[in-house]
Design a protein around this motif. Structure first.
Motif, PDB file in Angstrom:
ATOM      1  N   GLU A  28      10.795  24.550  -2.052  1.00 29.55           N
ATOM      2  CA  GLU A  28      11.819  23.865  -1.508  1.00 29.55           C
ATOM      3  C   GLU A  28      13.145  23.851  -2.344  1.00 29.55           C
ATOM      4  O   GLU A  28      14.360  23.911  -1.592  1.00 29.55           O
ATOM      5  N   GLU A  39      14.450  26.824  -0.849  1.00 29.76           N
ATOM      6  CA  GLU A  39      15.114  27.038   0.353  1.00 29.76           C
ATOM      7  C   GLU A  39      16.421  26.074   0.460  1.00 29.76           C
ATOM      8  O   GLU A  39      17.219  26.379   1.286  1.00 29.76           O
ATOM      9  N   GLU A  96       8.646  21.657   9.099  1.00 29.49           N
ATOM     10  CA  GLU A  96       8.747  22.943   8.829  1.00 29.49           C
ATOM     11  C   GLU A  96       8.619  23.691  10.172  1.00 29.49           C
ATOM     12  O   GLU A  96       9.545  24.627  10.729  1.00 29.49           O
ATOM     13  N   HIS A 128      13.151  17.348   1.177  1.00 30.36           N
ATOM     14  CA  HIS A 128      11.703  17.885   0.745  1.00 30.36           C
ATOM     15  C   HIS A 128      11.650  18.201  -0.684  1.00 30.36           C
ATOM     16  O   HIS A 128      10.785  17.536  -1.472  1.00 30.36           O
ATOM     17  N   GLU A 157      15.738  20.154   3.713  1.00 30.70           N
ATOM     18  CA  GLU A 157      15.025  20.671   2.580  1.00 30.70           C
ATOM     19  C   GLU A 157      15.518  20.091   1.336  1.00 30.70           C
ATOM     20  O   GLU A 157      14.702  19.930   0.478  1.00 30.70           O
TER      21      GLU A 157
HETATM   22 FE   LIG Z   1      11.335  22.310   3.366  1.00 34.84          FE
END
Ligand SMILES: [Fe+2]
Ligand SMILES: [Fe+2]
Length: 395
Positions: free
Chosen positions: A80, A83, A283, A135, A132
């Motif tokens: 994450e 990302e 996701e 997360h 993201e």
């Molecule tokens: Fe994610």
């Protein structure tokens, strides 16, 4: 497991504390404890055997997680963070820069080229980026709440930023300027018979960006020069970069779409399962959104003046693709074989086989060029997290 395969911060945890309370060093409780720092009595002082007993007694409760759960969450936290880093770069140049996702000031023609795929692209890029970030922050905060080590990749923020106007000049973890974009998700999710978990392979939708090194963000302002001969003055090069991004968005998010159900099968705590299922679901939201947009990429062929390679976005509604199963407006998975070819076709996420999932995700990221320029220490750290996550077993 050899100590040198442990994450750097885990090793520091070990060396910070005496290990005289461990009855049997050969069982490796010191190494286990590196992931269990602060797990109350259980993580701090018990041997492996009594730890397992305690874990067994705690089944069904939410106040404990296992070594395997921690390892899975730590790998997911790292994924994450990566990302977030790449989405942040997209947002700075092609998204919406605001208080929710600050940083950067946008690249006007790159943003316009993204909007050719869908007028809402900047908003979607912004929202994916924010997701993201949450997360990453949530998983690390949860790890801390359980007394486990959070993950930081800060020492590896060494890659250069885009030099195009609109990008922040800060160190990055990922490289969006030399990508090989795997577009097999496009044909995999349209196949009515193939499943990677059953050994099937799938052709690239856009072969020319599947090999070589291609930018998905403008490298410099040279990549976003106006072309008065084109609609909205968007040059073919700028549009090719935006198209590459459009496919890369889905390539990244289909990875998360598979990764979460893959690791979910090996978590033990019901609360960790809830986390994995709940984050993994978003996701899938991301992937479906990008799956819808990539098919809108305008056809073009252009020579990248920096690399000398020709980038071609073909008509995906024509051979070798085309036909009902491959039409560009499909955004939902076609039903396909699942578990056993004797069972009826089913609309599913694929792949979802759990074996080696973390290392598979890391290899896919690496093969895609995201880490070009990263240090050996970075790869060692990430490989360690992946190995630990893939050793996790459901108890
Ligand atoms: Fe994610
Ligand atoms: Fe994602």
């Amino acid at each position: 497991m050899a100590p040198e395969t442990l994450p750097a911060n885990a090793l520091s945890t070990v060396t910070d504390q005496p290990n005289t309370e461990h009855a049997s060093p050969s069982q490796g409780p010191v190494k286990r404890r590196s992931f269990l720092k602060g797990l109350g009595v259980v993580g701090a002082a018990l041997s492996t055997g009594s730890l397992l007993t305690a874990i067994s007694e705690a089944q069904g409760r939410n106040d404990i997680i296992t070594v395997g759960d921690v390892a899975i969450l730590r790998f997911l936290a790292a994924a994450e963070i990566l990302e977030t880093d790449l989405w942040q770069q997209y947002n700075e140049l092609g998204g919406v820069q605001d208080s929710e996702v600050p940083g950067g000031s946008g690249s006007r023609l790159y943003t316009k080229a993204l909007e050719v795929l869908d007028g809402d692209m900047p908003q979607y890029i912004h929202d994916n980026t924010e997701d993201e970030m949450t997360h990453e922050l949530f998983i690390n905060a949860y790890l801390v709440s359980k007394g486990a080590e959070p993950v930081s990749l800060d020492p590896f923020r060494t890659l250069p930023s885009s030099q195009a106007t609109g990008a922040q000049q800060i160190g990055r973890l990922t490289n969006l300027m030399q990508l090989s974009v795997d577009t097999t998700w496009y044909t995999r999710y349209r196949s009515r018979t193939g499943n990677p978990d059953l050994g099937d392979t799938f052709p690239q939708a856009i072969p020319s960006i599947g090999t070589g090194q291609h930018p998905a963000i403008p490298r410099t302002d040279d990549d976003v020069q106006a072309d008065p001969s084109k609609p909205h003055h968007i040059s073919d090069l700028t549009q090719a970069i935006a198209n590459t991004a459009g496919f890369h968005f889905a390539t990244i998010e289909q990875g998360g779409t598979s990764l979460y159900p893959q690791v979910a099968q090996r978590v033990t705590s019901l609360e960790v399962l809830r986390i994995v299922l709940s984050l993994g679901g978003t996701e899938i939201c991301h992937f479906q959104t990008w799956s819808d947009k990539a098919g809108n990429s305008p056809q073009l062929s252009v020579v990248d003046p920096v690399t000398g390679s020709t980038v071609t976005f073909p008509d995906l509604n024509s051979p070798p693709l085309g036909g009902e199963d491959f039409q560009t407006n499909l955004i939902m998975p076609e039903p396909t074989a699942f578990l056993n070819r004797n069972l009826p076709a089913c609309s599913i996420i694929r792949p979802t086989a759990t074996k080696g999932a973390a290392m598979g995700a890391l290899k896919a990221f690496t093969a895609g060029g995201l880490f070009i320029g990263q240090s050996p220490q970075f790869f060692k750290f990430m490989r360690t997290l992946a190995i630990e996550a893939d050793l996790a077993v459901r108890q």
